[in-house]
Design a protein around this motif. Sequence first.
Motif, mmCIF file in Angstrom:
data_model
loop_
_atom_site.group_PDB
_atom_site.id
_atom_site.type_symbol
_atom_site.label_atom_id
_atom_site.label_comp_id
_atom_site.label_asym_id
_atom_site.label_seq_id
_atom_site.Cartn_x
_atom_site.Cartn_y
_atom_site.Cartn_z
ATOM 1 N N GLN A 1 0.794 -1.229 0.000
ATOM 2 C CA GLN A 1 0.000 0.000 0.000
ATOM 3 C C GLN A 1 0.828 1.283 0.000
ATOM 4 N N GLY A 2 2.154 1.172 0.102
ATOM 5 C CA GLY A 2 2.988 2.365 0.205
ATOM 6 C C GLY A 2 3.248 3.023 -1.134
ATOM 7 N N HIS A 3 2.173 3.518 -1.755
ATOM 8 C CA HIS A 3 2.289 4.096 -3.091
ATOM 9 C C HIS A 3 1.469 5.382 -3.192
ATOM 10 N N LYS A 4 1.627 6.058 -4.298
ATOM 11 C CA LYS A 4 0.947 7.330 -4.521
ATOM 12 C C LYS A 4 -0.551 7.224 -4.238
ATOM 13 N N TYR A 5 -1.216 6.227 -4.834
ATOM 14 C CA TYR A 5 -2.659 6.086 -4.636
ATOM 15 C C TYR A 5 -2.926 5.128 -3.476
ATOM 16 N N SER A 6 -2.377 5.485 -2.334
ATOM 17 C CA SER A 6 -2.406 4.592 -1.179
ATOM 18 C C SER A 6 -3.805 4.389 -0.625
ATOM 19 N N ALA A 7 -4.589 5.452 -0.526
ATOM 20 C CA ALA A 7 -5.945 5.293 0.011
ATOM 21 C C ALA A 7 -6.731 4.310 -0.843
ATOM 22 N N MET A 8 -6.608 4.439 -2.157
ATOM 23 C CA MET A 8 -7.310 3.511 -3.038
ATOM 24 C C MET A 8 -6.769 2.091 -2.897
ATOM 25 N N PRO B 1 2.004 7.068 -10.506
ATOM 26 C CA PRO B 1 2.969 7.809 -11.336
ATOM 27 C C PRO B 1 4.337 7.164 -11.457
ATOM 28 N N VAL B 2 4.711 6.300 -10.493
ATOM 29 C CA VAL B 2 6.031 5.660 -10.578
ATOM 30 C C VAL B 2 6.169 4.858 -11.870
ATOM 31 N N GLY C 1 -1.640 11.232 2.450
ATOM 32 C CA GLY C 1 -0.309 11.703 2.806
ATOM 33 C C GLY C 1 0.794 10.692 2.586
ATOM 34 N N GLN C 2 0.455 9.501 2.094
ATOM 35 C CA GLN C 2 1.453 8.447 1.875
ATOM 36 C C GLN C 2 2.393 8.809 0.728
ATOM 37 N N PRO C 3 3.710 8.742 0.936
ATOM 38 C CA PRO C 3 4.652 8.923 -0.163
ATOM 39 C C PRO C 3 4.882 7.619 -0.916
ATOM 40 N N GLU C 4 5.260 7.727 -2.159
ATOM 41 C CA GLU C 4 5.636 6.551 -2.942
ATOM 42 C C GLU C 4 6.889 5.932 -2.334
#
Length: 867
Positions: A385-392, A709-710, A834-837
């Motif tokens: 889950q530690g990615h740009k679209y973390s909530a999703m 985006p990664v 607020g999660q960073p990639e």
Amino acid sequence: MANPTQPVQNSMKPGKWLNSSCKMCIHSCNTRIHITDDGVVNKVEGNPTSPSNNGRLCPKGNAAILRHYDPARFRTPLRRTNPDKGPGVDPKWEAIGWDEALDIVGRELKRTMDEDRRKLLPAINNFQKLFLWAWPAALGNANYFSSVGNFCGGGYHPMNGFVHSSFAAANDVNYCNYWINNGGGDGFSSHLHTAAQANHVAKARVERNMRVVVVEPRLSIGAAKANEWVPIRPATDRQFALGLCHVLVNEKLYDAKFLTKDTNAPYLVGADGYFVRNADGKIYVWDAVDARAKLWDDPGVKEFALEGSYDVDGKACQPAFQKFKDILRECTPEQMEAVTTVPAATTRRIAREFAKAAQIGSFIEIEGRLLPLRPAAYNYYRGAQGHKYSAMANQAFKLVNFLVGAIDTPGGHVGATLDDQMQEIRGGVGQIVPGENGMMKTAPHQLHPEVPFSYPPNETHLMGYFPIGVDPGHLTQHTLANPEKFGLDYQPDTMLLCHSNPLWNISGSREKWYEMMRAMRFIVAIDILPNESNEWADIILPAHDLMESWNMTMIEPPHHEGMCLRQPATPPLYDTKSEEEIFYEISERLGVLETWNHILNFVNGFHQKPELLLEPGRKYTDREIAERKGLLWNGKDLDWYVEHGHAVTPRRPEKWYRPWDGMRLHFYIEDILSARDTLRAKMEAADVPIRHEWEWGDYQPLPTPVLDPVHQEPSGFDLYAITFKDIQINFGESIGNPWINDIVFKDPVHTAVLLNAATARGKGLDDGDVVRIESPYGSIVARVALSEGVHPDAVCVSNALSRVATQNTGVRHGGGNFNELLPANLKHTDACSGQPETVAKVRLTKLAAMPREVAAGNSAFRQGRGH
């Protein structure tokens, strides 16, 4: 025959055993400590009376002895005499007395308070004393200079608050028979109470033949022990979960009764994404039998429709479940295979196995209560889950469990509290509270209350712009580099670090972080050992270690509850103090002692029992606060805890299984849209310049398969770098400890980056080759180790290689911090959570030899010297 409940005496020396709890990671396994008659700690082992860890202890717990006796420990308050600062620069510490050190800290922090309280950057990361995190609030400061809680679980924690009203979640080991682990080592190598969970998971596999499926890019410890390892391309876990959901929905392998009775899946959603309401704000559903809209609580509803398209009062609408089904049209296993590389046939098989194992429609009686039995659960953590679209991503994983009815059920996916005591007594946070329209009230703020919006922003990390997120500490680099863009009307110049190492744990360019550190007028650090961040300090305030201090806590217990005592095993070895005493002394010098005690009364729940309240003008010891927390839990005084060590019991079923019974869970999270639109209105009213580039699309009530985006970095970056950790380096506080080093640096998994053998051959690389690993944002250097247990697209970097050798001679130089590869910007930060990639797209370049500065670091390590 020996009594199995008694600790094992592995020393010839006589002495005594003492009950305590571990603090070598953020959790709290119960321990027994052996102290010889001459006062030396020579054995630590798990406490067999604890049903949590059942006498088990991981390598880190055993290595607590070496933490206690580490020769590198800070032994007295220190003052910097070298005005030059930089990585590896000798601070030329000068020993000073406590009064002088505290007076200096008080004077410098008072100057900051008088000038602008926003100029202080605090980084307080002691999880076992969470109440310390609230200290900046006594100064009216909400800055947060760290990634702890955010880097690992930025979207995870709010989503658990939305779904379970909890901080964490775990699969129920008591009844689960089909256990999916995705990007997390629960039960094997990392995350929640590792030593405890490994014991319980092993028993479940032996006694019930529980099947384990691990989905990860690397053949981790968990994957190696699983029934099945599913290699997956990094940063595509959400798409894999949506592929599972596609199969479950389209093959009708879902629990329709659970969805219609216990969730908002049948609530009608309009074209604007909001539920369709009447004039009184009550939400409509569609009665499939009477073919008309009715209110959600109408006793005349004959059959809640989950599918279809309707018109209510001139508004086109669909049930929330239909909205999700429409999204899943673009998530067939074949479509997702193109993203994840997981064969469509594998996804379909696992989905069907999972649904079958869930035993939809079955029940079990527990303590006189008839409960749905769903012995299949999907668990995950940072890697997934530690990615740009973390909530999703987090919601996608939850929805796999939703579809089979396995939320908070025996055998299913169950919420876990952060601090057990807070679950009991803190109103509205960590508790189950009824919300509107029959739904459980969401509780995304598990670490602290919502930070108010402001413009100019009062926080360098923009926390006021993340109304349902976790502190994105990495954004401080972005905002301070562009103060005009973000409207910052102040420049931080003071820093307080407490058991925190932000220069290690935070994303972004090291050089830019170094520039920021050099700009600090004053830095104070409360700590035990040297690290990358506290070597920049002007004053070191040395803290007691875990064998010299008192505490009472139980952090994120997966299946248990109750306070765990930590008590001193020896008197302080050096001239150190408890964190409580240090903060009290600083608070008194700043004139905020009364405010601090008021905050402590609230965050510890002492206000619930007047006899436990801290008096406004008094300073309290760690022992006195620990005793109050024990009394609050079960009314037992400290003598009782000293004798028993803990009050741990299996979690009460009424708290563990369906504690929200009678309320509906949030299958569809409308609150996310509400938070988005409220924030947008505030930004518009304040004319915030960045409002038009804010990532509003990150706020979704249901997950979509959009690529992070990664995956869209320039084409020359063809591999994905991930970082990982095993049990001996779980949750930091590890490398530099001689016993931990002895385990880690004899293992090739932790001394070189792992690369798939076929991928390496295609790039002309072989075992032992030196490579530069470069992302669009930074680079590191390391040796390569070839492995068949790595996805062909992945470069796997052990957490042990992400440290930089400075004055701590026990830290091996791994060639650069992994976080150097990651951006610290808005584009790669989930605007919702607020999660960073945490994955970087990289390219490899073969080098002729290890660069001189890296080789020098390794040589220094091998010879036992620092820089």
